[in-house]
Every structure is written in C-alpha cells, then in structure tokens.
Design an enzyme around this catalytic site. Structure first.
Site, PDB file in Angstrom:
ATOM      1  N   TYR A 156       0.445  -1.102   0.140  1.00  0.00           N
ATOM      2  CA  TYR A 156      -0.162   0.039  -0.065  1.00  0.00           C
ATOM      3  C   TYR A 156       0.444   1.275  -0.200  1.00  0.00           C
ATOM      4  O   TYR A 156       0.541   2.158   1.042  1.00  0.00           O
ATOM      5  CB  TYR A 156      -1.079  -0.179   1.602  1.00  0.00           C
ATOM      6  CG  TYR A 156      -2.007  -1.158   0.871  1.00  0.00           C
ATOM      7  CD1 TYR A 156      -2.882  -1.091   0.619  1.00  0.00           C
ATOM      8  CD2 TYR A 156      -2.190  -2.119   1.724  1.00  0.00           C
ATOM      9  CE1 TYR A 156      -4.375  -2.054   0.158  1.00  0.00           C
ATOM     10  CE2 TYR A 156      -2.653  -2.973   1.440  1.00  0.00           C
ATOM     11  CZ  TYR A 156      -3.492  -3.619   0.534  1.00  0.00           C
ATOM     12  OH  TYR A 156      -4.542  -4.272   0.662  1.00  0.00           O
ATOM     13  N   TYR A 171     -12.637  -7.665   6.226  1.00  0.00           N
ATOM     14  CA  TYR A 171     -11.561  -8.042   4.512  1.00  0.00           C
ATOM     15  C   TYR A 171     -10.776  -9.335   5.461  1.00  0.00           C
ATOM     16  O   TYR A 171     -10.806  -9.801   5.919  1.00  0.00           O
ATOM     17  CB  TYR A 171      -9.846  -6.874   5.720  1.00  0.00           C
ATOM     18  CG  TYR A 171      -8.720  -7.122   5.476  1.00  0.00           C
ATOM     19  CD1 TYR A 171      -8.650  -6.404   3.966  1.00  0.00           C
ATOM     20  CD2 TYR A 171      -7.822  -8.366   5.291  1.00  0.00           C
ATOM     21  CE1 TYR A 171      -7.514  -6.366   3.003  1.00  0.00           C
ATOM     22  CE2 TYR A 171      -6.845  -7.936   5.172  1.00  0.00           C
ATOM     23  CZ  TYR A 171      -6.264  -7.533   3.522  1.00  0.00           C
ATOM     24  OH  TYR A 171      -5.748  -7.688   2.605  1.00  0.00           O
ATOM     25  N   ASP A 225     -12.766 -17.471   8.226  1.00  0.00           N
ATOM     26  CA  ASP A 225     -11.158 -17.173   7.828  1.00  0.00           C
ATOM     27  C   ASP A 225     -10.459 -17.055   9.303  1.00  0.00           C
ATOM     28  O   ASP A 225     -10.962 -15.527   9.633  1.00  0.00           O
ATOM     29  CB  ASP A 225     -11.862 -15.407   7.252  1.00  0.00           C
ATOM     30  CG  ASP A 225     -10.673 -15.046   6.515  1.00  0.00           C
ATOM     31  OD1 ASP A 225      -9.549 -15.695   7.163  1.00  0.00           O
ATOM     32  OD2 ASP A 225     -10.559 -13.695   6.556  1.00  0.00           O
ATOM     33  N   LYS A 249      -1.125 -16.567   8.273  1.00  0.00           N
ATOM     34  CA  LYS A 249       0.185 -15.765   8.917  1.00  0.00           C
ATOM     35  C   LYS A 249       0.905 -17.013  10.132  1.00  0.00           C
ATOM     36  O   LYS A 249       1.999 -16.989   9.685  1.00  0.00           O
ATOM     37  CB  LYS A 249      -0.868 -15.005   9.849  1.00  0.00           C
ATOM     38  CG  LYS A 249      -1.001 -13.610   8.816  1.00  0.00           C
ATOM     39  CD  LYS A 249      -2.257 -12.702   9.763  1.00  0.00           C
ATOM     40  CE  LYS A 249      -2.786 -11.357   8.428  1.00  0.00           C
ATOM     41  NZ  LYS A 249      -1.662 -11.174   8.197  1.00  0.00           N
TER      42      LYS A 249
END
Length: 429
Positions: A19, A147, A248, A277
């Site tokens: 980003y 998200y 998720d 992760k």
C-alpha cells in the site's frame, strides 16, 4: 552487511511496498537482524516489535528450534512439486491441523498465502454447489467492515465502501453484504442482531453458496470484537438455509484471540476454515484451507472429478517443516496462559490512553490491543515518532493497534504501551 544509502535510494525509486506510492514513497526502516521481540535496524537501534510482523511471529524472531527445522529440511529438499508427489513434512502438518482444528475438518488443502486460502475456500464452496446440481448458488454473503485479502476473489468479499478495494468495485464479483454484529464481545447479545443475515439467506438463499466471516475479531476492517453468540446463531442459520459457513481465521488462528481458534469462543465448527499468518511462526509464507469429508467427496464426485486448484509451491517442504515445529512449540508451551497474561496486561497498560481527547475507545482481546481514535492518523507523521520511541507499530486509519509475539514479557510490553501513549499524547496537544 549493512544497507547502504545507494540501496535505500534504489528501494525508494523502484520497489513497491504494501500500500505504498511510487510518487511519494514512505520512509523505510532498514532492518539488519531480528531476535526475540526486537528488530535491529542498520544504524544499531533496536525496536520492540508490537506487530509480530502482521500477526505471524508468535514465538518471536530467530527462534533456535524453528531455525533448526529450516536448516534440517533445506539439506533434504527445499521444494518439490506436490502434483503426484508427497512428503513427510506435508503429511505431518496436515495431521496436526486435522487434530487441532474444530471437529469435522479433516480434508486439507495447502496454499501459498492467506489470500489464496480464501480464494480456495470460495472456489470450494462454488464447486461444491455445482457438484450438487445447484450452479446458481455462486454468490457469497460477507460482513460489512470485513477484510479477507487482496486477490480478486478475496477483494469481492471485503467491505465494498469502507474497505481498501473500493476502486475495483466495478470489476469484482457481486456479493451480498450485511451489517457487522452490533453485539460486542463480553456484552449481552442484542436480540435481532442476526435478522439481517436471516433475511438475506431467506431472500437470496437460492444464489448464496456461503457466508464468509472473520470469527469474533474483524481484523484490518476495524479491529472490532463481536459476540460469540452472533457466530453461534450464524452457524445455525447457515445450516437451516443450506448455506456453507467459511471461517477466515488467517489472523485469529493459533491462539491470537485467546482461544486456539476464534470459532472456539462460540463452540462451533465451520464448513470451511482458512488459516495462514502464524502457521509457520512468521518464517515464510504458507496457508491452509480445511473442509469436511462430505464437501471434499461431493466436489470430487462432480463433473470435473477433482478440485480445480493447484499452486506451484503447494505443500512446500521447507515451509511445512517449519510449520510443524511452530505448531509443536505452540502446543508444548502454555500458550493459553501466555495469551491470557498478555490480554490482562494490554488492558491495564493501554487503559491510560482512554483519558486522551483524541481517543474514542481502548479495547483488548487475547494478544490484541487496540486504541481507536476519533480521527485517522497520518502514517508518514506518526510512524517515525514510534521509531524514535524505540517501538515498531504500524497504525491504519483511526486504529493504533498492537499484536505482540506471545513471548513478550511485562517490561517490554510496558515500554511498548507507554511509547504508544506518549506519541498519542503529542498528537493530542
């Protein structure tokens, strides 16, 4: 070898970071090494890492057992294709995942990254209904402020307005969105909080393949903690209306929320589970998507005769070997006590921030601490101040949050929290 000024200049001119802009690139903190909970910069300064490298480094950096697992595996085979070939690290990792995840999830697909595991989950749901003779069930329901990743399928189930992918809205698959739960974690359930979900499933169930949620903790969409009762009722509604439930747990899996998996707060098992992760303890990229025997067999009995996905680096032996050791480390230690202690200390040490006028709310759950501000912060302005205070914290929007490695002791956590409060107090002036 330290990073030179020429290398930093090349980085600014040529390398995209997450980003970031190529017109006004952000300043970079050049890292030389990392150990325990500290990142050492090229100029010799050490930063206490409050981010665990985006949730992943749960055991700390440079862990001797993870290092040894990587060294041992790389001398055997670093990578081999997973098509038509198998190996012990992948087998034992999948065995561990089947044993430790919520009941019934006993088919494992090893993926490259969190976003890919979400893509795989979405494809599983759609291919399942196609095999069931219901190809019209191809859309998903997602929560506002959610998200789920940066690839195209994952982007389509991120919040289309407040999320990071609004500019792609015209080309993304059209999904259904419902308000995030009003019922907060630790507070009484608000009756009617699942009405929007039930209405959507009632009205559009014939085209809905699955509901996808971040269980209990909405991560990058707002660091919001919601009621386990909402998740429990959502599971019941998905069963009632013949819709799959995708959990998720890329961010919350492996203890981050205070339970081994956030679904455990509600005592439910999803139809499909996404992990990533912390799977390798932050050493390298690896993810997994788990589902039930029924879904796996239904997909395999469909027209294609197989599940239609297969990444090049699927089941990478090096990543699987490190993941095996990371999970062994987690389960051998009293991770529950470590995370409970972190939660208690985060609540205590971040509490003074609530007295600052710029702060809207302070909250903590498991190894997650959040300070929500009234107004967004400037990352370019605030990040260097944290570095000057000797900590690594990366806020976004209105949120200054930390998710430290589980091994962080009280002294380091106190310094980390005090630094955050000091920097916010400066903004408050």
């Amino acid at each position: 070898m330290s990073i030179t000024s020429e290398q930093l200049s090349f980085d600014q001119q040529h390398i995209w970071h997450p980003y970031s802009s190529m017109i006004n690139p952000p300043p970079m903190a050049p890292v030389e090494s990392a150990s325990g909970v500290r990142i050492r910069l090229a100029d010799g300064r050490e930063l206490i890492d409050g981010m665990a490298s985006w949730w992943s480094v749960i055991h700390g950096y440079n862990h001797p057992r993870l290092n040894a697992a990587a060294h041992a595996q790389i001398d055997k085979v670093a990578h081999v294709m997973f098509g038509g070939i198998t190996h012990e690290p992948a087998i034992e990792l999948c065995r561990k995942l089947v044993q430790m995840t919520p009941q019934g999830l006993d088919r494992v697909f090893l993926a490259d990254s969190g976003s890919v595991s979400v893509e795989v989950a979405m494809k599983m749901a759609i291919q399942y209904w196609h095999a069931r003779g219901k190809p019209g069930k191809h859309r998903l329901v997602s929560l506002r402020n959610g998200y789920h990743g940066d690839t195209f399928g994952a982007m389509s189930v991120c919040d289309p307005v407040t999320g990071m992918h609004e500019l792609f809205s015209g080309v993304l698959a059209k999904q259904h969105f419902i308000p995030r739960p009003k019922s907060r974690f630790g507070e009484p359930f608000i009756e009617g909080d699942c009405d929007a979900l039930e209405h959507t499933l009632q009205t559009h169930g014939q085209e809905i393949a699955a509901l996808i949620v971040e269980p209990i903790v909405q991560g990058a969409g707002g660091m919001y903690f919601y009621s386990p009762e909402w998740l429990k009722r959502a599971r019941e509604l998905c069963t009632q209306y013949d819709v799959l439930l995708i959990a998720d747990e890329i961010a919350t899996g492996f203890g981050r929320s205070g339970k081994l998996f956030a679904c455990d707060h509600a005592g439910i098992s999803p139809d499909i589970l996404c992990l990533g992760k912390a799977l390798t303890g932050g050493y390298m990229t690896l993810a997994a998507t788990l589902t039930t025997a029924h879904i796996g067999e239904t997909i395999s009995a469909g027209g294609a005769g197989c599940f239609m996905h297969g990444p090049t680096f699927m089941g990478n032996p090096l990543a699987c070997a490190v993941a095996n050791e990371s999970l062994a480390l987690l389960l051998e230690r009293d991770w529950q006590s470590e995370v409970n202690t972190l939660e208690r200390r985060l609540k205590e040490k971040l509490a003074p921030a609530a007295n600052l006028a710029c702060v809207n709310e302070v909250r903590a759950l498991g190894a997650i601490g959040v300070i929500e501000l009234h107004e967004p912060v400037s990352l370019a302005q605030i990040q260097p101040r944290f570095v000057e205070q000797g900590v690594w914290v990366r806020p976004f929007g209105k949120l200054v949050y930390i998710m430290p490695p589980y091994i962080m002791g009280e002294e380091d956590l106190t310094q980390l929290c005090n630094a955050i409060i000091n920097v916010l107090a400066e903004l408050n002036e």
